[in-house]
Motif scaffolding. Structure first.
Motif, PDB file in Angstrom:
ATOM      1  N   ALA A 195       0.848  -1.183   0.000  1.00  0.00           N
ATOM      2  CA  ALA A 195       0.000   0.000   0.000  1.00  0.00           C
ATOM      3  C   ALA A 195       0.887   1.237   0.000  1.00  0.00           C
ATOM      4  N   GLN A 196       0.570   2.167  -0.896  1.00  0.00           N
ATOM      5  CA  GLN A 196       1.286   3.443  -0.909  1.00  0.00           C
ATOM      6  C   GLN A 196       1.034   4.201   0.380  1.00  0.00           C
ATOM      7  N   GLY A 197      -0.180   4.053   0.912  1.00  0.00           N
ATOM      8  CA  GLY A 197      -0.558   4.760   2.135  1.00  0.00           C
ATOM      9  C   GLY A 197      -0.803   3.817   3.293  1.00  0.00           C
ATOM     10  N   TYR A 198      -2.096   3.616   3.632  1.00  0.00           N
ATOM     11  CA  TYR A 198      -2.457   2.973   4.887  1.00  0.00           C
ATOM     12  C   TYR A 198      -3.378   1.776   4.674  1.00  0.00           C
ATOM     13  N   ILE A 199      -3.220   0.774   5.539  1.00  0.00           N
ATOM     14  CA  ILE A 199      -4.114  -0.373   5.618  1.00  0.00           C
ATOM     15  C   ILE A 199      -4.809  -0.267   6.963  1.00  0.00           C
ATOM     16  N   ILE A 200      -6.132  -0.037   6.933  1.00  0.00           N
ATOM     17  CA  ILE A 200      -6.861   0.358   8.130  1.00  0.00           C
ATOM     18  C   ILE A 200      -7.993  -0.632   8.390  1.00  0.00           C
ATOM     19  N   GLY A 201      -8.037  -1.176   9.585  1.00  0.00           N
ATOM     20  CA  GLY A 201      -9.123  -2.053   9.969  1.00  0.00           C
ATOM     21  C   GLY A 201     -10.337  -1.256  10.378  1.00  0.00           C
ATOM     22  N   ALA A 213       5.115 -10.459   2.101  1.00  0.00           N
ATOM     23  CA  ALA A 213       5.304  -9.375   3.062  1.00  0.00           C
ATOM     24  C   ALA A 213       4.210  -8.325   2.903  1.00  0.00           C
ATOM     25  N   LEU A 214       4.094  -7.454   3.890  1.00  0.00           N
ATOM     26  CA  LEU A 214       3.166  -6.323   3.854  1.00  0.00           C
ATOM     27  C   LEU A 214       3.966  -5.035   3.972  1.00  0.00           C
ATOM     28  N   HIS A 215       3.776  -4.136   3.001  1.00  0.00           N
ATOM     29  CA  HIS A 215       4.455  -2.837   2.986  1.00  0.00           C
ATOM     30  C   HIS A 215       3.409  -1.730   2.972  1.00  0.00           C
ATOM     31  N   ALA A 216       3.576  -0.726   3.829  1.00  0.00           N
ATOM     32  CA  ALA A 216       2.638   0.401   3.874  1.00  0.00           C
ATOM     33  C   ALA A 216       3.251   1.511   4.717  1.00  0.00           C
ATOM     34  N   GLN A 217       2.674   2.730   4.598  1.00  0.00           N
ATOM     35  CA  GLN A 217       3.047   3.798   5.524  1.00  0.00           C
ATOM     36  C   GLN A 217       2.557   3.481   6.929  1.00  0.00           C
ATOM     37  N   GLY A 218       1.384   2.871   6.982  1.00  0.00           N
ATOM     38  CA  GLY A 218       0.811   2.525   8.272  1.00  0.00           C
ATOM     39  C   GLY A 218      -0.092   1.317   8.154  1.00  0.00           C
ATOM     40  N   TYR A 219      -0.056   0.472   9.169  1.00  0.00           N
ATOM     41  CA  TYR A 219      -0.871  -0.749   9.221  1.00  0.00           C
ATOM     42  C   TYR A 219      -1.605  -0.721  10.554  1.00  0.00           C
ATOM     43  N   MET A 220      -2.950  -0.582  10.502  1.00  0.00           N
ATOM     44  CA  MET A 220      -3.769  -0.412  11.705  1.00  0.00           C
ATOM     45  C   MET A 220      -4.836  -1.501  11.780  1.00  0.00           C
ATOM     46  N   PRO A 221      -4.492  -2.715  12.194  1.00  0.00           N
ATOM     47  CA  PRO A 221      -5.482  -3.788  12.287  1.00  0.00           C
ATOM     48  C   PRO A 221      -6.453  -3.576  13.436  1.00  0.00           C
ATOM     49  N   ARG A 222      -7.628  -4.187  13.289  1.00  0.00           N
ATOM     50  CA  ARG A 222      -8.646  -4.108  14.338  1.00  0.00           C
ATOM     51  C   ARG A 222      -9.307  -5.474  14.554  1.00  0.00           C
ATOM     52  N   ALA A 223      -8.617  -6.527  14.189  1.00  0.00           N
ATOM     53  CA  ALA A 223      -9.211  -7.859  14.149  1.00  0.00           C
ATOM     54  C   ALA A 223      -9.162  -8.544  15.515  1.00  0.00           C
ATOM     55  N   ARG A 224     -10.179  -9.362  15.749  1.00  0.00           N
ATOM     56  CA  ARG A 224     -10.238 -10.229  16.924  1.00  0.00           C
ATOM     57  C   ARG A 224     -10.256 -11.686  16.454  1.00  0.00           C
ATOM     58  N   PRO A 225      -9.781 -12.613  17.262  1.00  0.00           N
ATOM     59  CA  PRO A 225      -9.853 -14.028  16.873  1.00  0.00           C
ATOM     60  C   PRO A 225     -11.297 -14.485  16.691  1.00  0.00           C
ATOM     61  N   TYR A 226     -11.478 -15.485  15.835  1.00  0.00           N
ATOM     62  CA  TYR A 226     -12.793 -16.097  15.706  1.00  0.00           C
ATOM     63  C   TYR A 226     -13.181 -16.714  17.046  1.00  0.00           C
ATOM     64  N   PRO A 227     -14.463 -16.667  17.433  1.00  0.00           N
ATOM     65  CA  PRO A 227     -14.862 -17.186  18.751  1.00  0.00           C
ATOM     66  C   PRO A 227     -14.445 -18.628  18.991  1.00  0.00           C
ATOM     67  N   ASP A 228     -14.502 -19.476  17.959  1.00  0.00           N
ATOM     68  CA  ASP A 228     -14.146 -20.880  18.122  1.00  0.00           C
ATOM     69  C   ASP A 228     -12.706 -21.178  17.719  1.00  0.00           C
ATOM     70  N   ALA A 243       5.936  -1.640   7.992  1.00  0.00           N
ATOM     71  CA  ALA A 243       5.053  -0.485   8.132  1.00  0.00           C
ATOM     72  C   ALA A 243       5.010  -0.096   9.598  1.00  0.00           C
ATOM     73  N   ARG A 244       4.708   1.152   9.857  1.00  0.00           N
ATOM     74  CA  ARG A 244       4.431   1.549  11.235  1.00  0.00           C
ATOM     75  C   ARG A 244       3.080   0.957  11.627  1.00  0.00           C
ATOM     76  N   GLN A 245       3.009   0.369  12.834  1.00  0.00           N
ATOM     77  CA  GLN A 245       1.826  -0.377  13.219  1.00  0.00           C
ATOM     78  C   GLN A 245       1.130   0.253  14.427  1.00  0.00           C
ATOM     79  N   PHE A 246      -0.190   0.106  14.416  1.00  0.00           N
ATOM     80  CA  PHE A 246      -1.003   0.521  15.562  1.00  0.00           C
ATOM     81  C   PHE A 246      -2.182  -0.430  15.633  1.00  0.00           C
ATOM     82  N   ASP A 247      -2.326  -1.145  16.745  1.00  0.00           N
ATOM     83  CA  ASP A 247      -3.428  -2.096  16.907  1.00  0.00           C
ATOM     84  C   ASP A 247      -4.633  -1.359  17.478  1.00  0.00           C
ATOM     85  N   ILE A 248      -5.659  -1.164  16.624  1.00  0.00           N
ATOM     86  CA  ILE A 248      -6.843  -0.431  17.050  1.00  0.00           C
ATOM     87  C   ILE A 248      -7.618  -1.211  18.108  1.00  0.00           C
TER      88      ILE A 248
END
Length: 292
Positions: A195-201, A213-228, A243-248
């Motif tokens: 990504a040229q810019g951001y990957i945002i959850g 690999a994953l390349h980006a200016q910023g990687y902001m995941p917001r994922a939770r594990p599946y319940p099961d 990428a610079r990372q931030f876990d939302i």
């Protein structure tokens, strides 16, 4: 989610003919657009190649409203296959990626997938949108998966603006985009994600398994594990994250304030959050998103 997911073995099944190979040279056999706005007249799952549109995928479009949407994208569908054909996928994924993919396959065992060629789209690509009830549109056509048989290059933004889990996106190649807004669409990528810019959850940010690999200016995941599948980390990048990372997910007010420029933050009733659309607007304007 059901307990049978835990029984999945990792790794792809062996096959002599990888998924998508049967479409070569057959696209001209059928001329009709396979996904009309009415579900009436939908093709049967006979393994035959459907329409490959002559229409060019090259556009000069702007963010969101004028983006190419899923209906236009599917004009380039090459074939319709049963979702059971996922076992033929020749994808390089983390082992947990195969476990999740096979779980999802069983969840939608009676549905179908659309095979599309490698493609370049000049502009934005809108794959889902809650306001357009896109999940119902896919379900009405018994469509649970989009399989890109090669690279997916989007010069604009890749937009998944719904919280529903379908369709699944599989890319047997690399993915390239400007920004990627991720909603409920579980995604499995054979190669690299750039990504040229951001990957945002966004809300209900779902599974992301990448063989490269994953390349980006910023990687902001917001994922939770599946319940099961609590033991499975929902985002796994086999080749590493550059990428610079931030876990939302689970971030507190002070985390947002320390990480981001105030122009991309929203707030109400004592809570602070990241405004995804403002991140994209700032990136397009060449303005900073991170605080430092």
């Amino acid at each position: 989610m059901h307990a049978h997911a835990a029984a999945f073995a990792s790794g792809p099944a062996k096959t002599q003919r990888p998924l998508g190979a049967e479409t070569t040279g057959q696209a001209a056999q059928h001329k009709d657009f396979p996904f009309p706005d009415s579900a009436e007249g939908m093709p049967k799952n006979d393994g035959q190649c459907m329409a490959a549109s002559k229409r060019s995928l090259l556009h000069n479009v702007s963010l969101n409203e004028s983006a190419m949407d899923y209906k236009e994208l599917l004009q380039s569908c090459q074939s319709i296959r049963a979702i059971s054909a996922l076992h033929e996928c020749a994808l390089n994924l983390p082992d947990d990626g195969w476990r999740v993919l096979r779980y999802l396959q069983q969840e939608v065992a009676q549905m179908q997938m659309a095979i599309l060629p490698a493609m370049r789209i000049d502009g934005d690509l809108l794959l889902t949108k809650h306001e357009k009830n896109s999940s119902h549109w896919y379900e009405a056509r018994n469509l649970a998966c989009l399989f890109i048989d090669g690279d997916l290059t989007v010069t604009g933004d890749l937009l998944d603006c719904d919280y529903h889990g379908l369709p699944i996106l599989l890319v047997r190649g690399n993915m390239t985009m400007r920004n990627w807004l991720r909603g409920g669409m579980s995604t499995f990528v054979h190669g690299h994600v750039s990504a040229q810019g951001y990957i945002i959850g966004h809300y209900n940010d779902s599974a992301l398994f990448v063989g490269g690999a994953l390349h980006a200016q910023g990687y902001m995941p917001r994922a939770r594990p599946y319940p099961d599948m609590q033991d499975v980390i929902p985002h796994q990048i086999q080749g590493g994250v550059f990428a610079r990372q931030f876990d939302i997910e689970g971030a507190e007010n002070e985390d947002y304030l320390a990480a981001f420029a105030p122009e991309v933050l929203g707030g109400e009733d004592g809570y602070i959050w990241l405004e995804e659309d403002l991140v994209i607007e700032r990136q397009l304007a060449g303005l900073p998103v991170w605080r430092t």
